[in-house]
Design a protein around this motif. Sequence first.
Motif, PDB file in Angstrom:
ATOM      1  N   VAL A   1       0.855  -1.179   0.000  1.00 29.89           N
ATOM      2  CA  VAL A   1       0.000   0.000   0.000  1.00 29.89           C
ATOM      3  C   VAL A   1       0.898   1.238   0.000  1.00 29.89           C
ATOM      4  O   VAL A   1       1.738   1.397   0.877  1.00 29.89           O
ATOM      5  CB  VAL A   1      -0.925   0.017   1.243  1.00 29.89           C
ATOM      6  CG1 VAL A   1      -1.789   1.272   1.246  1.00 29.89           C
ATOM      7  CG2 VAL A   1      -1.789  -1.240   1.288  1.00 29.89           C
ATOM      8  N   THR A   2       0.714   2.093  -1.004  1.00 28.01           N
ATOM      9  CA  THR A   2       1.504   3.324  -1.091  1.00 28.01           C
ATOM     10  C   THR A   2       0.673   4.558  -0.792  1.00 28.01           C
ATOM     11  O   THR A   2       1.209   5.654  -0.708  1.00 28.01           O
ATOM     12  CB  THR A   2       2.143   3.462  -2.486  1.00 28.01           C
ATOM     13  OG1 THR A   2       1.100   3.521  -3.468  1.00 28.01           O
ATOM     14  CG2 THR A   2       3.071   2.301  -2.786  1.00 28.01           C
ATOM     15  N   GLY A   3      -0.632   4.381  -0.637  1.00 29.21           N
ATOM     16  CA  GLY A   3      -1.516   5.491  -0.293  1.00 29.21           C
ATOM     17  C   GLY A   3      -2.760   4.960   0.375  1.00 29.21           C
ATOM     18  O   GLY A   3      -3.358   3.991  -0.102  1.00 29.21           O
ATOM     19  N   GLY A   4      -3.131   5.577   1.484  1.00 29.48           N
ATOM     20  CA  GLY A   4      -4.317   5.148   2.228  1.00 29.48           C
ATOM     21  C   GLY A   4      -5.179   6.336   2.590  1.00 29.48           C
ATOM     22  O   GLY A   4      -5.550   7.119   1.724  1.00 29.48           O
ATOM     23  N   THR A   5      -5.454   6.490   3.877  1.00 27.13           N
ATOM     24  CA  THR A   5      -6.355   7.555   4.316  1.00 27.13           C
ATOM     25  C   THR A   5      -5.644   8.870   4.604  1.00 27.13           C
ATOM     26  O   THR A   5      -6.298   9.847   4.957  1.00 27.13           O
ATOM     27  CB  THR A   5      -7.135   7.110   5.574  1.00 27.13           C
ATOM     28  OG1 THR A   5      -6.210   6.756   6.603  1.00 27.13           O
ATOM     29  CG2 THR A   5      -8.048   5.940   5.275  1.00 27.13           C
ATOM     30  N   GLU A   6      -4.340   8.908   4.433  1.00 30.35           N
ATOM     31  CA  GLU A   6      -3.617  10.168   4.662  1.00 30.35           C
ATOM     32  C   GLU A   6      -3.972  11.173   3.559  1.00 30.35           C
ATOM     33  O   GLU A   6      -4.215  10.803   2.420  1.00 30.35           O
ATOM     34  CB  GLU A   6      -2.104   9.941   4.724  1.00 30.35           C
ATOM     35  CG  GLU A   6      -1.446   9.578   3.416  1.00 30.35           C
ATOM     36  CD  GLU A   6      -1.635   8.127   2.991  1.00 30.35           C
ATOM     37  OE1 GLU A   6      -1.223   7.812   1.863  1.00 30.35           O
ATOM     38  OE2 GLU A   6      -2.167   7.318   3.748  1.00 30.35           O
TER      39      GLU A   6
ATOM     40  N   VAL B   1      -0.941  15.541  -0.794  1.00 27.10           N
ATOM     41  CA  VAL B   1      -0.248  14.355  -1.281  1.00 27.10           C
ATOM     42  C   VAL B   1      -1.227  13.426  -2.007  1.00 27.10           C
ATOM     43  O   VAL B   1      -0.869  12.774  -2.962  1.00 27.10           O
ATOM     44  CB  VAL B   1       0.520  13.643  -0.141  1.00 27.10           C
ATOM     45  CG1 VAL B   1      -0.415  13.021   0.863  1.00 27.10           C
ATOM     46  CG2 VAL B   1       1.489  12.613  -0.684  1.00 27.10           C
ATOM     47  N   HIS B   2      -2.476  13.367  -1.563  1.00 27.16           N
ATOM     48  CA  HIS B   2      -3.513  12.567  -2.221  1.00 27.16           C
ATOM     49  C   HIS B   2      -4.800  13.377  -2.222  1.00 27.16           C
ATOM     50  O   HIS B   2      -5.383  13.606  -1.173  1.00 27.16           O
ATOM     51  CB  HIS B   2      -3.773  11.256  -1.466  1.00 27.16           C
ATOM     52  CG  HIS B   2      -2.630  10.312  -1.451  1.00 27.16           C
ATOM     53  ND1 HIS B   2      -2.156   9.686  -2.578  1.00 27.16           N
ATOM     54  CD2 HIS B   2      -1.853   9.861  -0.439  1.00 27.16           C
ATOM     55  CE1 HIS B   2      -1.145   8.910  -2.258  1.00 27.16           C
ATOM     56  NE2 HIS B   2      -0.934   9.007  -0.965  1.00 27.16           N
ATOM     57  N   GLN B   3      -5.249  13.791  -3.386  1.00 24.28           N
ATOM     58  CA  GLN B   3      -6.435  14.631  -3.451  1.00 24.28           C
ATOM     59  C   GLN B   3      -7.727  13.851  -3.222  1.00 24.28           C
ATOM     60  O   GLN B   3      -8.716  14.422  -2.778  1.00 24.28           O
ATOM     61  CB  GLN B   3      -6.481  15.354  -4.792  1.00 24.28           C
ATOM     62  CG  GLN B   3      -5.334  16.337  -4.939  1.00 24.28           C
ATOM     63  CD  GLN B   3      -5.343  17.051  -6.269  1.00 24.28           C
ATOM     64  OE1 GLN B   3      -6.068  16.680  -7.180  1.00 24.28           O
ATOM     65  NE2 GLN B   3      -4.531  18.075  -6.384  1.00 24.28           N
ATOM     66  N   THR B   4      -7.738  12.572  -3.511  1.00 27.73           N
ATOM     67  CA  THR B   4      -8.976  11.784  -3.403  1.00 27.73           C
ATOM     68  C   THR B   4      -8.997  10.865  -2.190  1.00 27.73           C
ATOM     69  O   THR B   4      -9.958  10.146  -1.987  1.00 27.73           O
ATOM     70  CB  THR B   4      -9.196  10.936  -4.671  1.00 27.73           C
ATOM     71  OG1 THR B   4      -8.072  10.076  -4.854  1.00 27.73           O
ATOM     72  CG2 THR B   4      -9.375  11.810  -5.895  1.00 27.73           C
TER      73      THR B   4
ATOM     74  N   LYS C   1     -12.747   7.288   3.443  1.00 23.55           N
ATOM     75  CA  LYS C   1     -12.858   7.061   1.991  1.00 23.55           C
ATOM     76  C   LYS C   1     -12.279   5.694   1.642  1.00 23.55           C
ATOM     77  O   LYS C   1     -11.172   5.364   2.079  1.00 23.55           O
ATOM     78  CB  LYS C   1     -12.139   8.171   1.223  1.00 23.55           C
ATOM     79  CG  LYS C   1     -12.790   9.523   1.420  1.00 23.55           C
ATOM     80  CD  LYS C   1     -12.090  10.592   0.614  1.00 23.55           C
ATOM     81  CE  LYS C   1     -12.765  11.933   0.813  1.00 23.55           C
ATOM     82  NZ  LYS C   1     -12.106  12.977   0.010  1.00 23.55           N
ATOM     83  N   PRO C   2     -12.989   4.913   0.824  1.00 26.32           N
ATOM     84  CA  PRO C   2     -12.547   3.553   0.497  1.00 26.32           C
ATOM     85  C   PRO C   2     -11.534   3.515  -0.643  1.00 26.32           C
ATOM     86  O   PRO C   2     -11.667   2.773  -1.607  1.00 26.32           O
ATOM     87  CB  PRO C   2     -13.850   2.860   0.109  1.00 26.32           C
ATOM     88  CG  PRO C   2     -14.642   3.946  -0.548  1.00 26.32           C
ATOM     89  CD  PRO C   2     -14.301   5.204   0.238  1.00 26.32           C
TER      90      PRO C   2
ATOM     91  N   HIS D   1      -4.569   2.913  -8.471  1.00 25.51           N
ATOM     92  CA  HIS D   1      -5.451   3.705  -7.607  1.00 25.51           C
ATOM     93  C   HIS D   1      -6.768   2.927  -7.561  1.00 25.51           C
ATOM     94  O   HIS D   1      -7.432   2.767  -8.591  1.00 25.51           O
ATOM     95  CB  HIS D   1      -5.647   5.092  -8.226  1.00 25.51           C
ATOM     96  CG  HIS D   1      -6.574   5.973  -7.470  1.00 25.51           C
ATOM     97  ND1 HIS D   1      -6.172   6.724  -6.398  1.00 25.51           N
ATOM     98  CD2 HIS D   1      -7.905   6.230  -7.647  1.00 25.51           C
ATOM     99  CE1 HIS D   1      -7.206   7.410  -5.949  1.00 25.51           C
ATOM    100  NE2 HIS D   1      -8.267   7.124  -6.683  1.00 25.51           N
ATOM    101  N   LEU D   2      -7.129   2.420  -6.394  1.00 23.41           N
ATOM    102  CA  LEU D   2      -8.306   1.548  -6.258  1.00 23.41           C
ATOM    103  C   LEU D   2      -9.364   2.170  -5.383  1.00 23.41           C
ATOM    104  O   LEU D   2      -9.062   2.775  -4.342  1.00 23.41           O
ATOM    105  CB  LEU D   2      -7.896   0.204  -5.657  1.00 23.41           C
ATOM    106  CG  LEU D   2      -6.807  -0.583  -6.386  1.00 23.41           C
ATOM    107  CD1 LEU D   2      -6.500  -1.862  -5.638  1.00 23.41           C
ATOM    108  CD2 LEU D   2      -7.230  -0.897  -7.820  1.00 23.41           C
ATOM    109  N   VAL D   3     -10.619   1.988  -5.793  1.00 24.95           N
ATOM    110  CA  VAL D   3     -11.780   2.400  -5.008  1.00 24.95           C
ATOM    111  C   VAL D   3     -12.646   1.171  -4.828  1.00 24.95           C
ATOM    112  O   VAL D   3     -13.001   0.496  -5.797  1.00 24.95           O
ATOM    113  CB  VAL D   3     -12.587   3.506  -5.718  1.00 24.95           C
ATOM    114  CG1 VAL D   3     -13.796   3.903  -4.894  1.00 24.95           C
ATOM    115  CG2 VAL D   3     -11.701   4.721  -6.016  1.00 24.95           C
TER     116      VAL D   3
END
Length: 130
Positions: A49-54, A65-68, A73-74, A124-126
């Motif tokens: 995992v390189t991006g989560g809820t941060e 760092v992450h706009q979405t 957010k899932p 990028h997964l939702v």
Amino acid sequence: QISFVGSKTNDECSPLCKADCGCTSMRFLPKAAFDGLVILAINTGPITVTGGTENYILSSTGQTVHQTHGPGKPVVDLRFNERLDMLITKNGVRLPDTSRGESVYELTIGNLRVGAVKEKDHWHLVFIAI
């Protein structure tokens, strides 16, 4: 196995951090996304995992760092790996590319619908419960 990128542990990484947090957080990740990560790891082997809820600001650019991403957010980002790439591209339905020309797929795993965008250096997964 699920591993995380960042210089801090999940316990040290608050999704409410405002700037230069340097971490990947899973705090306040919805159940659908957590379940999806577990299913993917079972089916593809180790994932990173390189991006989560941060969702913090980088002081060097002033940009988030992450706009979405963010608490509740899932949404997660996963490092590319051969088995994950195959699972998404072989089992997913190819949808029209993003406005940036990125490949988009949609697939079902367990009781989850997964939207997958192949960004420059990660998926990028939702995750959405169905």
